[in-house]
Design a protein around this motif. Sequence first.
Motif, mmCIF file in Angstrom:
data_model
loop_
_atom_site.group_PDB
_atom_site.id
_atom_site.type_symbol
_atom_site.label_atom_id
_atom_site.label_comp_id
_atom_site.label_asym_id
_atom_site.label_seq_id
_atom_site.Cartn_x
_atom_site.Cartn_y
_atom_site.Cartn_z
ATOM 1 N N VAL A 127 0.840 -1.198 0.000
ATOM 2 C CA VAL A 127 0.000 0.000 0.000
ATOM 3 C C VAL A 127 0.876 1.249 0.000
ATOM 4 C CG1 VAL A 127 -1.773 1.294 1.239
ATOM 5 C CG2 VAL A 127 -1.849 -1.213 1.191
ATOM 6 N N GLN A 128 0.484 2.223 -0.812
ATOM 7 C CA GLN A 128 1.170 3.514 -0.883
ATOM 8 C C GLN A 128 0.108 4.611 -0.827
ATOM 9 O OE1 GLN A 128 2.910 4.594 -4.748
ATOM 10 N NE2 GLN A 128 4.747 5.289 -3.688
ATOM 11 N N THR A 129 0.315 5.627 0.004
ATOM 12 C CA THR A 129 -0.608 6.764 0.085
ATOM 13 C C THR A 129 0.103 8.006 -0.427
ATOM 14 O OG1 THR A 129 -1.690 5.797 2.027
ATOM 15 C CG2 THR A 129 -2.104 8.117 1.577
ATOM 16 N N VAL A 130 -0.517 8.673 -1.393
ATOM 17 C CA VAL A 130 0.084 9.856 -1.999
ATOM 18 C C VAL A 130 -0.895 11.023 -1.921
ATOM 19 C CG1 VAL A 130 1.469 8.447 -3.571
ATOM 20 C CG2 VAL A 130 -0.756 9.313 -4.337
ATOM 21 N N ALA A 131 -0.361 12.235 -2.056
ATOM 22 C CA ALA A 131 -1.184 13.445 -2.056
ATOM 23 C C ALA A 131 -0.955 14.197 -3.354
ATOM 24 C CB ALA A 131 -0.844 14.336 -0.873
ATOM 25 N N VAL A 132 -2.057 14.560 -4.018
ATOM 26 C CA VAL A 132 -2.008 15.329 -5.255
ATOM 27 C C VAL A 132 -3.116 16.373 -5.191
ATOM 28 C CG1 VAL A 132 -2.170 15.280 -7.764
ATOM 29 C CG2 VAL A 132 -1.150 13.340 -6.560
ATOM 30 N N ALA A 133 -2.738 17.652 -5.260
ATOM 31 C CA ALA A 133 -3.713 18.749 -5.245
ATOM 32 C C ALA A 133 -4.697 18.613 -4.083
ATOM 33 C CB ALA A 133 -4.466 18.804 -6.570
ATOM 34 N N ASP A 134 -4.154 18.383 -2.881
ATOM 35 C CA ASP A 134 -4.944 18.267 -1.657
ATOM 36 C C ASP A 134 -5.854 17.051 -1.640
ATOM 37 O OD1 ASP A 134 -3.852 20.577 -0.525
ATOM 38 O OD2 ASP A 134 -5.303 21.860 -1.548
ATOM 39 N N ARG A 135 -5.666 16.127 -2.548
ATOM 40 C CA ARG A 135 -6.395 14.864 -2.536
ATOM 41 C C ARG A 135 -5.458 13.766 -2.031
ATOM 42 N NH1 ARG A 135 -11.776 14.664 -3.135
ATOM 43 N NH2 ARG A 135 -11.609 12.640 -4.160
ATOM 44 N N LEU A 156 5.673 11.694 -3.723
ATOM 45 C CA LEU A 156 4.347 12.221 -3.390
ATOM 46 C C LEU A 156 3.771 11.571 -2.130
ATOM 47 C CD1 LEU A 156 2.751 12.183 -6.974
ATOM 48 C CD2 LEU A 156 3.795 14.122 -5.807
ATOM 49 N N GLU A 157 4.514 10.689 -1.502
ATOM 50 C CA GLU A 157 3.989 9.930 -0.375
ATOM 51 C C GLU A 157 3.705 10.809 0.839
ATOM 52 O OE1 GLU A 157 6.681 6.786 0.510
ATOM 53 O OE2 GLU A 157 6.002 5.509 -1.149
ATOM 54 N N VAL A 158 2.613 10.464 1.536
ATOM 55 C CA VAL A 158 2.236 11.126 2.781
ATOM 56 C C VAL A 158 1.861 10.055 3.793
ATOM 57 C CG1 VAL A 158 1.444 13.264 1.684
ATOM 58 C CG2 VAL A 158 -0.154 11.347 1.964
ATOM 59 N N GLN A 159 1.637 10.463 5.015
ATOM 60 C CA GLN A 159 1.250 9.515 6.047
ATOM 61 C C GLN A 159 -0.102 8.880 5.707
ATOM 62 O OE1 GLN A 159 3.049 8.429 8.700
ATOM 63 N NE2 GLN A 159 4.698 9.639 7.764
ATOM 64 N N PRO A 160 -0.259 7.577 5.958
ATOM 65 C CA PRO A 160 -1.500 6.869 5.588
ATOM 66 C C PRO A 160 -2.655 7.198 6.523
ATOM 67 C CG PRO A 160 0.003 5.373 6.696
ATOM 68 C CD PRO A 160 0.754 6.673 6.521
ATOM 69 N N GLU A 161 -3.113 8.436 6.440
ATOM 70 C CA GLU A 161 -4.273 8.843 7.238
ATOM 71 C C GLU A 161 -5.542 8.603 6.414
ATOM 72 O OE1 GLU A 161 -3.339 12.881 8.055
ATOM 73 O OE2 GLU A 161 -1.596 12.405 9.302
ATOM 74 N N ALA A 162 -6.614 9.285 6.764
ATOM 75 C CA ALA A 162 -7.857 9.135 6.008
ATOM 76 C C ALA A 162 -7.623 9.549 4.555
ATOM 77 C CB ALA A 162 -8.956 9.980 6.629
ATOM 78 N N THR A 163 -8.124 8.759 3.619
ATOM 79 C CA THR A 163 -7.914 9.027 2.200
ATOM 80 C C THR A 163 -9.228 9.343 1.509
ATOM 81 O OG1 THR A 163 -8.021 6.645 1.745
ATOM 82 C CG2 THR A 163 -5.836 7.615 2.037
ATOM 83 N N ASP A 164 -9.111 10.050 0.383
ATOM 84 C CA ASP A 164 -10.291 10.402 -0.400
ATOM 85 C C ASP A 164 -10.656 9.323 -1.406
ATOM 86 O OD1 ASP A 164 -10.595 13.222 0.575
ATOM 87 O OD2 ASP A 164 -8.592 13.390 -0.289
ATOM 88 N N THR A 165 -9.655 8.606 -1.909
ATOM 89 C CA THR A 165 -9.869 7.670 -3.005
ATOM 90 C C THR A 165 -8.996 6.444 -2.816
ATOM 91 O OG1 THR A 165 -10.330 9.494 -4.514
ATOM 92 C CG2 THR A 165 -9.779 7.391 -5.519
#
Length: 397
Positions: A127-135, A156-165
Amino acid sequence: MTREGTEEATTMTLLEANEGAVVQVSPDGVAAGLVTQARLVRIRGQNILFSPTQRAIFALNDTAADIWRSLQEGASPDAIPRRIMRGHVDALDAKEYVQTALRDWERLGLIRPHAPSASASLHKHVVQTVAVADRRIRIVYPATHVFPAITVFRHLEVQPEATDTLLELVEHGDRIHVFRNSDWLRTCSPEEIPTVLKGELLSEALEHGIYELALHAAALSSGERLILLCGDPGAGKTTLTLALAQSGFGFVSDDVTLLNCGGLGIGLPFAAGVKPGAWPLLAGYYPELAAAPIFRRPDGKRVRYIVPKHFSPVSQAPRAIGWVILLNRDRGSRPSLDPVDAVGALRGLLNGAFAPGRDLGSTAFEVLTQVIGSARTCSLTYSSLEDALELIRGACR
């Protein structure tokens, strides 16, 4: 099998035409491990497969139609050859027909596996969590195909918090299927994973991000202002952006820049895709490029992905647009950086621009005119990378 109005399918060419006027329609169905995504009808003795999502039509011979009906009735791929064997089709041929048909249909997006189950074993996925344009987007890779694709989005990785998608990649045979929040999106080969994911992340930003206008423009930072580079395909936008990023400018975006309601630019800092023609041009700036993995785009072209070493997420804060440079690569012309009037600048920025809701509204246009009114707008004519770098360094400091 042929596809009307698009490319010809490469392996299934078993069309047989028969006369008749009866129309028989078979309902959509679900097979063991596979979901059919097209509708089979028979018109004037001809079997026609219609894909509603692609608006594409495929002609099938009777053998291919029997394979499709077997899928819809729930037969497993291993059981279908026995069902389609006739006097003129032996067991080996039947098995080959089925394998060829399923391979082609899966490649064309006409069949797919079921959506992944929430109870799938986690040890088989990464699993990888990324952020793009505040998403925030969570990407789930099959363990067998996580590397080197995952490295393309590492910056682009960020901490695996709540995700949008949630984007899930499901391995099925030699194909990878992409699901968004359990809805099937498309299929690709393993070597196309980074390009396909980059496209889906871009779509996520454009469809759900908060902005007024998305410009088809690379962006670099110089002090507190941005430099936008615009140009048609082949103008050298990616190559020039990467070279400038190694020459003291900040890397903000390789291809798309968003404008917010205040006219400030926000880059989408995806890894830049470098095509083979630019590999030798950038070798002196990025020695590591020669060892970077080679991927393929869905159009078959090879590409290597790279992110400038000095990239920092902090540099993605909204900034005023200081310069708009329209690129014109011309081998026979003298290098020059010339002023462009407001009309020419607007045309350059509107080329490939995208607005939420698809239509360019009055607010978006006002933001664009604000940018043109305050930025320096130029046309860069050049033949060599060194000429372009020298001109931009002299003008944008």
